[in-house]
Design an enzyme around this catalytic site. Structure first.
Site, PDB file in Angstrom:
ATOM      1  CB  ALA A 223      -0.937   0.005   1.211  1.00  0.00           C
ATOM      2  CE  LYS A 224       5.787   0.679  -3.313  1.00  0.00           C
ATOM      3  NZ  LYS A 224       4.971  -0.492  -3.746  1.00  0.00           N
ATOM      4  NE  ARG A 225      -3.157   2.897   2.067  1.00  0.00           N
ATOM      5  CZ  ARG A 225      -3.865   3.010   0.970  1.00  0.00           C
ATOM      6  NH1 ARG A 225      -3.464   3.834   0.009  1.00  0.00           N
ATOM      7  NH2 ARG A 225      -4.976   2.327   0.797  1.00  0.00           N
TER       8      ARG A 225
END
Length: 272
Positions: free
Chosen positions: A94-96
């Site tokens: 997700a690379k939040r």
């Protein structure tokens, strides 16, 4: 069982360091799935079942599902993996990266809605943006460090006050301070083997590396394994997505995906 224990067990029982990335592109799905309302789920489910004997984990990329209004299919896919392949961790890519209150909601999304074992996050906003994920002490958090894309050098090679590049500063920060519960890992691209070696040397054997860039992005298997493995010959999840998912566009797409996964697993193990 926490994430570290589950990952250690997956490496042992699977005999593999391969992570299969699940990036379903509707324009590339097999013709037999045309018109199916749950085509993305069916495609990913069958890929998972075909490649599970050769993989240590699965990495669904959330954008491919969300962009196609297929979050419900991602939920179904995660449930399928947990039910049919419970010893294979789910790494939600997700690379939040956002302020703490928003990060709390992203953490709930990853760990409650999708019940992922691990999630990828950005360190750019500092510890308070990552800490909400770390509260889930039985789950893993892979922090972006040296990414596989060429543009990563725009920021990741900038020198810090100590003179070390930013990506190594991130590696040290995660290993020395953020990893108090032993639940953190780092994302380091296979396309940069020299940096892989530098990160492994900086963090030691205890921090796992998620390594994208093998396959369509051109990362070298031998250089990757040689530079990223730990003393036990594990310590990494080597991701391949498109080269496995789309190994064939014909009726044999399931079998082709399984063969591609088996071949890559064997190539990795030959270096281990």
């Amino acid at each position: 069982m926490n994430f570290k224990e589950k990952l250690d067990r997956a490496w042992l029982t699977s005999g593999s360091l391969l992570t299969v990335g699940l990036d379903p592109d509707p324009g590339r799905l097999p013709r037999e799935l045309d018109g199916q309302p749950d085509a993305i789920f069916r495609f990913c489910r069958d890929i998972v079942d075909a490649t599970a004997p050769y993989a240590c984990s699965f990495k669904p990329q959330i954008a491919y599902f969300a962009a196609n209004r297929a979050e419900d299919q991602l939920e179904a896919l995660c449930d399928h993996i947990r039910t049919r392949h419970p010893d294979r961790p789910i790494v939600l890519d997700a690379k939040r990266g956002d302020i703490g209150t928003t990060a709390e909601q992203y953490a709930r999304e990853a760990f409650e809605r999708y019940q992922a074992d691990c999630v990828t996050v950005s360190p750019y906003m500092g510890l308070d943006s990552v800490e909400p994920y770390l509260r889930w002490t039985d789950r893993g958090v892979f922090v972006l460090c040296r990414t596989s894309n060429p543009g990563g050098s725009d920021l990741q090679f900038l020198k810090t006050e100590s003179g070390e590049p930013l990506y190594l500063h991130v590696a040290g920060l995660v290993a020395d301070k953020w990893n108090a519960q032993g639940q953190c890992g780092l994302v380091v691209g296979a396309t940069y083997p020299t940096e892989l070696a530098a990160v492994r040397q900086r963090v030691g054997d205890g921090v796992p590396l998620l390594v994208p860039g093998i396959g369509a992005q051109g990362g070298d298997v031998t250089a990757t394994v040689t530079n990223a493995r730990n003393a036990m010959g594990t310590g990494m999840l080597i991701n391949s997505s498109r080269a496995i998912l789309y190994a064939s566009s014909g009726k044999d797409w399931r079998e082709a995906a399984g063969k591609a996964a088996a071949d890559l697993r064997d190539a990795i193990n030959a270096v281990r």
